[in-house]
Design an enzyme around this catalytic site. Structure first.
Site, PDB file in Angstrom:
ATOM      1  N   ARG A 289       0.832  -1.074  -0.155  1.00 53.54           N
ATOM      2  CA  ARG A 289       0.102  -0.042  -0.145  1.00 53.54           C
ATOM      3  C   ARG A 289       0.931   1.310   0.045  1.00 53.54           C
ATOM      4  NH1 ARG A 289      -4.246  -1.893   4.621  1.00 53.54           N
ATOM      5  NH2 ARG A 289      -5.293  -3.530   3.280  1.00 53.54           N
TER       6      ARG A 289
ATOM      7  N   ARG B 234      -3.451   6.449   1.044  1.00 54.87           N
ATOM      8  CA  ARG B 234      -3.919   7.689   1.471  1.00 54.87           C
ATOM      9  C   ARG B 234      -3.143   8.457   2.653  1.00 54.87           C
ATOM     10  NH1 ARG B 234      -9.161   5.185   4.297  1.00 54.87           N
ATOM     11  NH2 ARG B 234      -8.077   3.256   4.176  1.00 54.87           N
TER      12      ARG B 234
ATOM     13  N   ARG C  81      -6.713  11.014  -5.956  1.00 58.28           N
ATOM     14  CA  ARG C  81      -8.148  10.305  -5.646  1.00 58.28           C
ATOM     15  C   ARG C  81      -9.420  10.892  -5.683  1.00 58.28           C
ATOM     16  NH1 ARG C  81     -12.205   8.448  -4.733  1.00 58.28           N
ATOM     17  NH2 ARG C  81     -13.081   6.891  -3.319  1.00 58.28           N
TER      18      ARG C  81
ATOM     19  N   ASP D 212      -6.912  -3.209  -7.200  1.00 56.00           N
ATOM     20  CA  ASP D 212      -7.339  -3.688  -5.963  1.00 56.00           C
ATOM     21  C   ASP D 212      -7.737  -5.228  -6.341  1.00 56.00           C
ATOM     22  OD1 ASP D 212      -8.949  -2.864  -3.500  1.00 56.00           O
ATOM     23  OD2 ASP D 212     -10.127  -4.344  -4.468  1.00 56.00           O
TER      24      ASP D 212
ATOM     25  N   TYR E 285     -15.080 -12.019   0.170  1.00 59.41           N
ATOM     26  CA  TYR E 285     -15.712 -10.724  -0.072  1.00 59.41           C
ATOM     27  C   TYR E 285     -17.019 -11.117  -1.013  1.00 59.41           C
ATOM     28  CZ  TYR E 285     -11.809  -8.163   1.930  1.00 59.41           C
ATOM     29  OH  TYR E 285     -11.041  -7.508   3.081  1.00 59.41           O
TER      30      TYR E 285
END
Length: 344
Positions: free
Chosen positions: A26, A30, A39, A76, A151
């Site tokens: 990552r 962010r 973003r 992703d 998921y």
């Protein structure tokens, strides 16, 4: 410079490189103000993933700032379920949401059109490789079938993936079919990334640690072995890192049974165990991401312990999971300098 001269590729070939090459899971994310700006301009998170121009930009941002030894494609693990039309979306404060799948839905999955859906991601790989410094490796990736399936079944993340575990017990045939579909599509996806310019690929099994011994063999090891065997049958020089978070003692046989060239280690793996694993081949990891948030002595001590125990063997320095949004970018600067010998 060819791929074989890139430091991470050297380590994946079993060589010891000093100081060890490093990248962070990552690393485009962010915690970086430049990422947050891009973003915001992208619209949705998936719009960012599917824009070759913007995905290239955010992939390059941490390379410009820190000079990591590898960039990892910005995307992703849920783009494959999205390509399977499972209505993937990302809700602020809640993470990913999907339409939960049932046995009938699994049997009805259509794989035609998946490659076309993922074409923008593959285009980004080519763009990134063309924009990277020659010395910098490019990593592609996919989610492991077990983690992606969790998921798809629950429709969201859960603390212990109980919905997927229960589904696997109650609907074993449907669940096995889902893993097979995901393994086949993932192998094709990784081959496409390699062909577009990725030097190596990583398979993320972020939820491997919730599985028992038999389930780990059936749901984590077997599908990842299938992916790696398929990739290497078609691209014999391909290098694969397998990251089974929380696998613990089961890591001992994980590399051998999956065929991975290197294994990623989460921060809970004791360094003594990591050293034993390193005797069998390259390892990657495994600094606690919270040390990057804490900074200072906690960061330095964690880095030094890993280098002292693992630095004399084939090591790719990394975190034990992804960097968190709370991390101070200056602490990452400190990390890079310390790993490379600039702070002792």
């Amino acid at each position: 410079m060819s791929a074989k001269n890139r430091k991470i590729v050297d380590v994946l070939n079993g060589k010891t490189v000093s100081p060890p090459p490093l990248w962070l899971m990552r690393q485009a994310g962010r915690y970086l103000p430049e990422y947050r700006q891009t973003r915001a301009a992208a619209g949705s998170f998936l719009d960012l993933c599917y824009s070759p121009e913007l995905a290239t930009e955010v992939t390059l941002q941490p390379i410009r700032r820190y000079g990591f030894d590898a960039a990892i494609l910005f995307s992703d693990i849920l783009v494959i379920p999205d390509a399977l039309k499972r209505n993937v979306r990302f809700e602020e404060g809640h993470g990913p949401r999907l339409d939960p799948i049932d046995p009938d839905g699994i049997l009805a999955l259509k794989t035609d059109g998946v490659a076309e859906h993922l074409r923008p991601v593959i285009e980004a790989v080519g763009r990134i490789r063309g924009a990277l410094p020659e010395k910098t490796a490019l990593l592609g990736f996919c989610g492991a079938p077990w983690t992606v399936a969790t998921y798809m079944i629950a429709g969201h993340g859960t603390p212990d993936q109980a919905p997927a575990r229960l589904f696997a017990y109650k609907e074993p045939r449907a669940f096995a079919h889902l893993l097979d579909v995901l393994a086949e599509l993932s192998a094709d996806y990784l081959v496409a990334q390699i062909d577009a310019g990725a030097d190596a690929v990583q398979i993320f099994d972020s939820w491997a640690g919730v599985l028992g011994e038999r389930e780990f063999a059936d749901f984590a090891v077997r599908p990842v072995h299938r992916i790696i065997a398929s990739v290497k049958a078609r691209r014999p020089q391909a290098k694969v890192i397998a990251f089974a978070k929380g696998a613990g003692l089961q890591l001992k046989s994980y590399r051998q049974q999956t065929g991975a060239d290197a294994i990623g280690l989460d921060w809970s793996v004791p360094l003594s165990v990591a050293a034993d694993l390193q005797k069998e081949g390259p390892v990657q990891g495994n600094l606690d991401p919270m040390r990057v948030v804490a900074g200072g002595a906690a960061l330095d001590e964690g880095i030094d312990a890993i280098l002292q125990v693992l630095g004399n063997g084939p090591l790719i320095f990394n975190l034990g999971h992804g960097i968190t949004p709370q991390a101070d970018p200056d602490n990452v600067t400190r990390l890079v300098a310390r790993v490379r010998g600039g702070a002792r």
